[in-house]
Design a protein around this motif. Sequence first.
Motif, PDB file in Angstrom:
ATOM      1  N   TYR A  21     -30.000 -29.848   9.802  1.00  0.00           N
ATOM      2  CA  TYR A  21     -31.391 -30.215  10.046  1.00  0.00           C
ATOM      3  C   TYR A  21     -31.510 -31.324  11.097  1.00  0.00           C
ATOM      4  CZ  TYR A  21     -32.526 -27.287   6.044  1.00  0.00           C
ATOM      5  OH  TYR A  21     -32.663 -26.214   5.195  1.00  0.00           O
ATOM      6  N   GLU A  22     -30.455 -32.138  11.224  1.00  0.00           N
ATOM      7  CA  GLU A  22     -30.454 -33.197  12.237  1.00  0.00           C
ATOM      8  C   GLU A  22     -29.352 -32.886  13.239  1.00  0.00           C
ATOM      9  OE1 GLU A  22     -32.627 -35.679  12.368  1.00  0.00           O
ATOM     10  OE2 GLU A  22     -33.629 -34.931  10.562  1.00  0.00           O
ATOM     11  N   LEU A  23     -29.725 -32.483  14.417  1.00  0.00           N
ATOM     12  CA  LEU A  23     -28.726 -32.062  15.408  1.00  0.00           C
ATOM     13  C   LEU A  23     -28.894 -32.849  16.700  1.00  0.00           C
ATOM     14  CD1 LEU A  23     -28.875 -28.197  14.970  1.00  0.00           C
ATOM     15  CD2 LEU A  23     -26.816 -29.552  14.746  1.00  0.00           C
ATOM     16  N   ASP A  24     -27.837 -33.507  17.105  1.00  0.00           N
ATOM     17  CA  ASP A  24     -27.811 -34.164  18.411  1.00  0.00           C
ATOM     18  C   ASP A  24     -26.385 -34.157  18.922  1.00  0.00           C
ATOM     19  OD1 ASP A  24     -30.450 -35.184  19.265  1.00  0.00           O
ATOM     20  OD2 ASP A  24     -30.404 -36.117  17.272  1.00  0.00           O
ATOM     21  N   PRO A  25     -26.198 -34.041  20.243  1.00  0.00           N
ATOM     22  CA  PRO A  25     -24.826 -34.056  20.771  1.00  0.00           C
ATOM     23  C   PRO A  25     -24.138 -35.395  20.511  1.00  0.00           C
ATOM     24  CG  PRO A  25     -26.443 -33.389  22.453  1.00  0.00           C
ATOM     25  CD  PRO A  25     -27.208 -33.888  21.284  1.00  0.00           C
ATOM     26  N   ALA A  26     -22.811 -35.359  20.335  1.00  0.00           N
ATOM     27  CA  ALA A  26     -22.031 -36.582  20.119  1.00  0.00           C
ATOM     28  C   ALA A  26     -21.987 -37.407  21.407  1.00  0.00           C
ATOM     29  CB  ALA A  26     -20.617 -36.202  19.691  1.00  0.00           C
ATOM     30  N   PRO A  27     -21.793 -38.733  21.296  1.00  0.00           N
ATOM     31  CA  PRO A  27     -21.691 -39.562  22.509  1.00  0.00           C
ATOM     32  C   PRO A  27     -20.498 -39.121  23.360  1.00  0.00           C
ATOM     33  CG  PRO A  27     -21.836 -40.909  20.517  1.00  0.00           C
ATOM     34  CD  PRO A  27     -21.643 -39.497  20.068  1.00  0.00           C
ATOM     35  N   LEU A  28     -20.634 -39.267  24.663  1.00  0.00           N
ATOM     36  CA  LEU A  28     -19.558 -38.875  25.580  1.00  0.00           C
ATOM     37  C   LEU A  28     -18.443 -39.915  25.566  1.00  0.00           C
ATOM     38  CD1 LEU A  28     -21.566 -37.557  28.667  1.00  0.00           C
ATOM     39  CD2 LEU A  28     -20.265 -36.213  27.016  1.00  0.00           C
ATOM     40  N   GLU A  29     -17.192 -39.433  25.502  1.00  0.00           N
ATOM     41  CA  GLU A  29     -16.027 -40.331  25.502  1.00  0.00           C
ATOM     42  C   GLU A  29     -15.540 -40.609  26.914  1.00  0.00           C
ATOM     43  OE1 GLU A  29     -13.943 -39.172  21.273  1.00  0.00           O
ATOM     44  OE2 GLU A  29     -13.294 -38.077  23.063  1.00  0.00           O
ATOM     45  N   ARG A  30     -15.605 -39.604  27.762  1.00  0.00           N
ATOM     46  CA  ARG A  30     -15.125 -39.727  29.149  1.00  0.00           C
ATOM     47  C   ARG A  30     -15.841 -38.683  29.984  1.00  0.00           C
ATOM     48  NH1 ARG A  30      -8.898 -38.820  28.322  1.00  0.00           N
ATOM     49  NH2 ARG A  30      -9.282 -40.044  26.458  1.00  0.00           N
ATOM     50  N   ASP A  31     -15.630 -38.720  31.291  1.00  0.00           N
ATOM     51  CA  ASP A  31     -16.377 -37.782  32.130  1.00  0.00           C
ATOM     52  C   ASP A  31     -15.470 -36.737  32.776  1.00  0.00           C
ATOM     53  OD1 ASP A  31     -15.054 -39.433  33.804  1.00  0.00           O
ATOM     54  OD2 ASP A  31     -16.798 -40.111  34.957  1.00  0.00           O
ATOM     55  N   ASN A  32     -14.468 -36.287  32.027  1.00  0.00           N
ATOM     56  CA  ASN A  32     -13.609 -35.196  32.515  1.00  0.00           C
ATOM     57  C   ASN A  32     -14.451 -33.948  32.801  1.00  0.00           C
ATOM     58  OD1 ASN A  32     -11.656 -36.985  31.794  1.00  0.00           O
ATOM     59  ND2 ASN A  32     -10.354 -35.487  30.753  1.00  0.00           N
ATOM     60  N   THR A  33     -14.057 -33.193  33.815  1.00  0.00           N
ATOM     61  CA  THR A  33     -14.767 -31.937  34.098  1.00  0.00           C
ATOM     62  C   THR A  33     -13.864 -30.718  33.934  1.00  0.00           C
ATOM     63  OG1 THR A  33     -14.254 -32.183  36.438  1.00  0.00           O
ATOM     64  CG2 THR A  33     -16.408 -33.007  35.701  1.00  0.00           C
ATOM     65  N   LEU A  34     -12.553 -30.940  33.699  1.00  0.00           N
ATOM     66  CA  LEU A  34     -11.633 -29.821  33.501  1.00  0.00           C
ATOM     67  C   LEU A  34     -10.878 -30.011  32.197  1.00  0.00           C
ATOM     68  CD1 LEU A  34     -10.107 -29.422  37.084  1.00  0.00           C
ATOM     69  CD2 LEU A  34     -11.766 -27.907  35.975  1.00  0.00           C
ATOM     70  N   PRO A  35     -10.477 -28.907  31.550  1.00  0.00           N
ATOM     71  CA  PRO A  35      -9.705 -29.030  30.316  1.00  0.00           C
ATOM     72  C   PRO A  35      -8.419 -29.839  30.535  1.00  0.00           C
ATOM     73  CG  PRO A  35     -10.445 -26.771  30.620  1.00  0.00           C
ATOM     74  CD  PRO A  35     -10.756 -27.497  31.881  1.00  0.00           C
ATOM     75  N   GLU A  36      -8.046 -30.571  29.498  1.00  0.00           N
ATOM     76  CA  GLU A  36      -6.855 -31.415  29.569  1.00  0.00           C
ATOM     77  C   GLU A  36      -5.886 -30.976  28.477  1.00  0.00           C
ATOM     78  OE1 GLU A  36      -5.809 -36.197  29.052  1.00  0.00           O
ATOM     79  OE2 GLU A  36      -7.874 -35.483  28.797  1.00  0.00           O
ATOM     80  N   LEU A  37      -4.619 -30.881  28.828  1.00  0.00           N
ATOM     81  CA  LEU A  37      -3.596 -30.517  27.838  1.00  0.00           C
ATOM     82  C   LEU A  37      -3.271 -31.788  27.052  1.00  0.00           C
ATOM     83  CD1 LEU A  37      -1.714 -28.267  26.818  1.00  0.00           C
ATOM     84  CD2 LEU A  37      -0.040 -29.011  28.513  1.00  0.00           C
ATOM     85  N   ILE A  38      -3.701 -31.869  25.790  1.00  0.00           N
ATOM     86  CA  ILE A  38      -3.501 -33.112  25.030  1.00  0.00           C
ATOM     87  C   ILE A  38      -2.371 -32.997  24.007  1.00  0.00           C
ATOM     88  CG2 ILE A  38      -5.870 -33.919  25.371  1.00  0.00           C
ATOM     89  CD1 ILE A  38      -6.535 -33.047  22.523  1.00  0.00           C
ATOM     90  N   GLU A  39      -1.823 -31.799  23.850  1.00  0.00           N
ATOM     91  CA  GLU A  39      -0.653 -31.648  22.988  1.00  0.00           C
ATOM     92  C   GLU A  39       0.179 -30.488  23.508  1.00  0.00           C
ATOM     93  OE1 GLU A  39       0.093 -30.818  18.296  1.00  0.00           O
ATOM     94  OE2 GLU A  39      -1.576 -32.137  18.779  1.00  0.00           O
ATOM     95  N   ASP A  40       1.456 -30.733  23.736  1.00  0.00           N
ATOM     96  CA  ASP A  40       2.340 -29.696  24.274  1.00  0.00           C
ATOM     97  C   ASP A  40       3.663 -29.773  23.535  1.00  0.00           C
ATOM     98  OD1 ASP A  40       3.538 -27.743  25.727  1.00  0.00           O
ATOM     99  OD2 ASP A  40       3.497 -28.783  27.657  1.00  0.00           O
ATOM    100  N   LYS A  41       3.770 -28.973  22.465  1.00  0.00           N
ATOM    101  CA  LYS A  41       4.963 -28.982  21.630  1.00  0.00           C
ATOM    102  C   LYS A  41       5.550 -27.581  21.609  1.00  0.00           C
ATOM    103  CE  LYS A  41       3.427 -32.787  18.729  1.00  0.00           C
ATOM    104  NZ  LYS A  41       2.844 -33.185  17.451  1.00  0.00           N
ATOM    105  N   PRO A  42       6.772 -27.435  21.151  1.00  0.00           N
ATOM    106  CA  PRO A  42       7.336 -26.081  21.061  1.00  0.00           C
ATOM    107  C   PRO A  42       6.408 -25.167  20.242  1.00  0.00           C
ATOM    108  CG  PRO A  42       9.036 -27.724  20.650  1.00  0.00           C
ATOM    109  CD  PRO A  42       7.744 -28.469  20.730  1.00  0.00           C
ATOM    110  N   GLY A  43       5.977 -24.102  20.863  1.00  0.00           N
ATOM    111  CA  GLY A  43       5.159 -23.124  20.142  1.00  0.00           C
ATOM    112  C   GLY A  43       3.707 -23.508  19.968  1.00  0.00           C
TER     113      GLY A  43
END
Length: 931
Positions: free
Chosen positions: A481-503
Amino acid sequence: MHISPNDKKQYRYITLPNGLRVLLVHDEDAQKSAAALAVKVGHFDDPYHREGLAHYLEHMLFLGTEKYPVIGEFQSFISQHGGKNNAWTGTEHTCFFFDIISTSFAEALDRFSQFFIAPLFNQEALEKERQAVESEFRLKLKDDMRRLYQVHKEVVNPEHPFAKFSVGNDETLSDLFDDNGNPTTSIRDEIIEFYRQHYSADLMTATLISPHSLDQLEEAATTYFSSIENNHKQDKSINIPLLREQDSALFVNVEPEKDSRKLMLTFNFPGMDQFYQTKPLSYIAHLLGDESEGSLLQHLKSEELITSLTAGGGISGSNFREFSISCSLTKLGIEKVNYIVSCIFEFIELIRQQGLEEWRYQEKQAVLESAFRFQEASRAIDVASHLVINLQNFSPEDVIYGDYMMTHYDEGHLRQLLHHFTPYNMRIMLIAKGLTYDKQAKWYNTPYSVTPICDEDLHAWSHPPISGELHLPEPNPYICYELDPAPLERDNTLPELIEDKPGFRLWHLQETEFRVPKGLAFIAIDSPHAVSTPRTIVKTRLCVEMFLDSLAKETYQAEIAGMGYNVYAHQGGVTLMLSGFSQKQAQLLDVIIHRFASREFNQTRFDSIKKQMLRNWRNTAKDRPVSQLFNAMTGILQPNNPPYPVLIEALESIEVDELPSFVDAMLAELHIEMFVYGDWSRKAAIHLADSLKTALHMQDQQYEESLRPLVMLGESGTFQREVCCDQADSALVVYYQSPTVSPENVALYTLSNHLMSAAFFHEIRTKQQLGYMVGTGNMPLNRHPGLALYVQSPNAAPSELLTSVDEFLNAFYLVLLELTEEQWQSSKQGLLNQIMTPDSNLRARGQRYWVAIGNKDLEFNNRDIVVEKIIKLDRTEMIRFVVSTLKPRTANRLIMHSKGLEHQEAPDLNAGLEIGSIDEFQLRPKNLDLG
């Protein structure tokens, strides 16, 4: 005008002096301009001796006007300037629409508006386009929707215009002759008279969408549409009832073409258009179509009588509205139709007694308000063609909001409408093979029968007992019933690989542009074991279907609240996708993961789903021949994507007890690629990923991506393969495969398709009238660019079709030579505009990034590289490509063909090396791609 706070467009509603109502939309972000015009004329207006005339007229308006007499000029102009156009004819409306680069909008409007001012109805075009209408009719002769629709027309009041044959064909649209062969009635005279009688500015609405200002758009609308004649027709109405007394309380059996089993209960209502602001029938459909625990669907499913249930659809018009409850039946369900109907009436009684509560209305209202508030941009052409019909049906101030409005709860009106849900106001349609039929529907030859429902059943269904086994839905825990976007953390415009582990790889991007409280999560689970053989491929698909079936009742309320998910098998394994409002998406993922962890392979559900899959796959043998050719072709070239006959053979012998060990083996060798995008913080994305890893973790897990092999045609000339379709039409697909995935080749194949599509359609369909389904298409397979040309024809065998296609390909370089430099650059720019069209919404952008991740485009710049190549492509290179790569005599290509029953006497196709054994053919060199 009520506008969403998320909608940055500007609107203006005007009425031209001739009575034409116009909605002008200034959208500074629109990548193209678009226009649509709707007229309140449809097949209901056809003269009884000229069924299909409105549809025929729709076709004809594209084919030359006094100001622009050249046939096909409008389509060529639109195509050359990066646009597309289409039209449709409905029961009471006809709609025409196009889009184009904005610099050419005025010129396009000039051409478009002439359809409604001074069409030519050229005699030669009339003859040819009648064949196009005939081909369209014949194309759908075996289409179960059309066949059922015709039966529907024969069981209503024959005086109502709905009863008329809507499509038209050669028989209904030809000149009439007397016994001596002299013409008595000219179709040209009749179509001109119909146009003059029915097309009138006061029955028309138009929508113009563009980055141009509202003042500029108003000037354009006035300039181009004011000359349309007003014949003062706006008071037209229909007063004949859809059903007479004898047309109700009927039981209709219908034989389908495909092996399907359906039960439809249809209730008749007066016209409901004026209640769009409260949507009362939508409220009732919401309760009847519920899929959660205790629902009508789950109860009948648990008794193995049905596999799906929908409520609320049905035909509608200005003076009638049908409300349908439709079930897909099991074999047992066919024998228990009376019981199913009694359960439906029991649930209707439950709604009468307990279902009319304001909180239920408010739940649906809240969901629609959220959808309206956070609606995302769509393509200009889709918006224009939608709003132009809203202008016909809604008050001007509600044109944008009308689809979402639920202004107030009106219990009195709901109770009044529930009085219509009686057996005496119902017709039952049972669609299945092996029933009793004593009639045959006209035009489509559909076997059917009609009998009155017996008094005993009518009485029993009128007084249903409440058993206590059925329940109305509980309050929906997923509604936000209450919907608003979350605050922005950073202004990246492309996806970032934040975890890269085997598999396991996790990508993340918090969306900064669209700012809606929605998210997407893509999870690709690769397992070489899942795609190692046709048998394991089928087991993967079976497990997916069983998993989806087990989730339905737990996740239905999440879907109602604006969240969605999909699980589907692909060439490397399985993908799970979540979408919608992000606030409670983690909750939905937890439900999905929990269900996966408690894997159940219930024998009864397995049997039902296996039968359903077999029936669906076997029914593909009744698909249009051209569809069967494309399926067979991808099955030949992509070993991990077998064609339906191979899938059927593998599925027949699989048993339920094989599945638990199969899933364990699949999980033992895994690679997961995950992308969390939208209104998601980095921390929330990692939390989602951790939940997933825990659920899928196993002892001694191996981490390996799946290969996605593609059989390469190489330098071996032409291959051909015949597919037997057992249908009247013949079909042909000619496929060219790029040997590399280089950006240069992507540019060449993509631009060649763009350049030839309009010319191919004009030559093969409009001029030669070889068929209704005609086209060219970009066909990349496993990242390799490809080009396909296809025709399905009632008039010519594959050998003749190939001759025409090859003649077109041989001469195409001349078309390129004849283009002026301006036309060449304009055509290229049209394609560039299509490729570089900025994403209009969160989902479109998320899909694009996800495809890039799958294609190993980890810099997210392949599109830019291809655009650069297209910009640099000159005409000499394109001509060289057409002559050296596409020239039939020397081409390396694959030809798929099917000889129709109408053409059995024609010579066989003999264009190259026949592919005998697919297994042997698939031993050819392959491109082994991980992406």
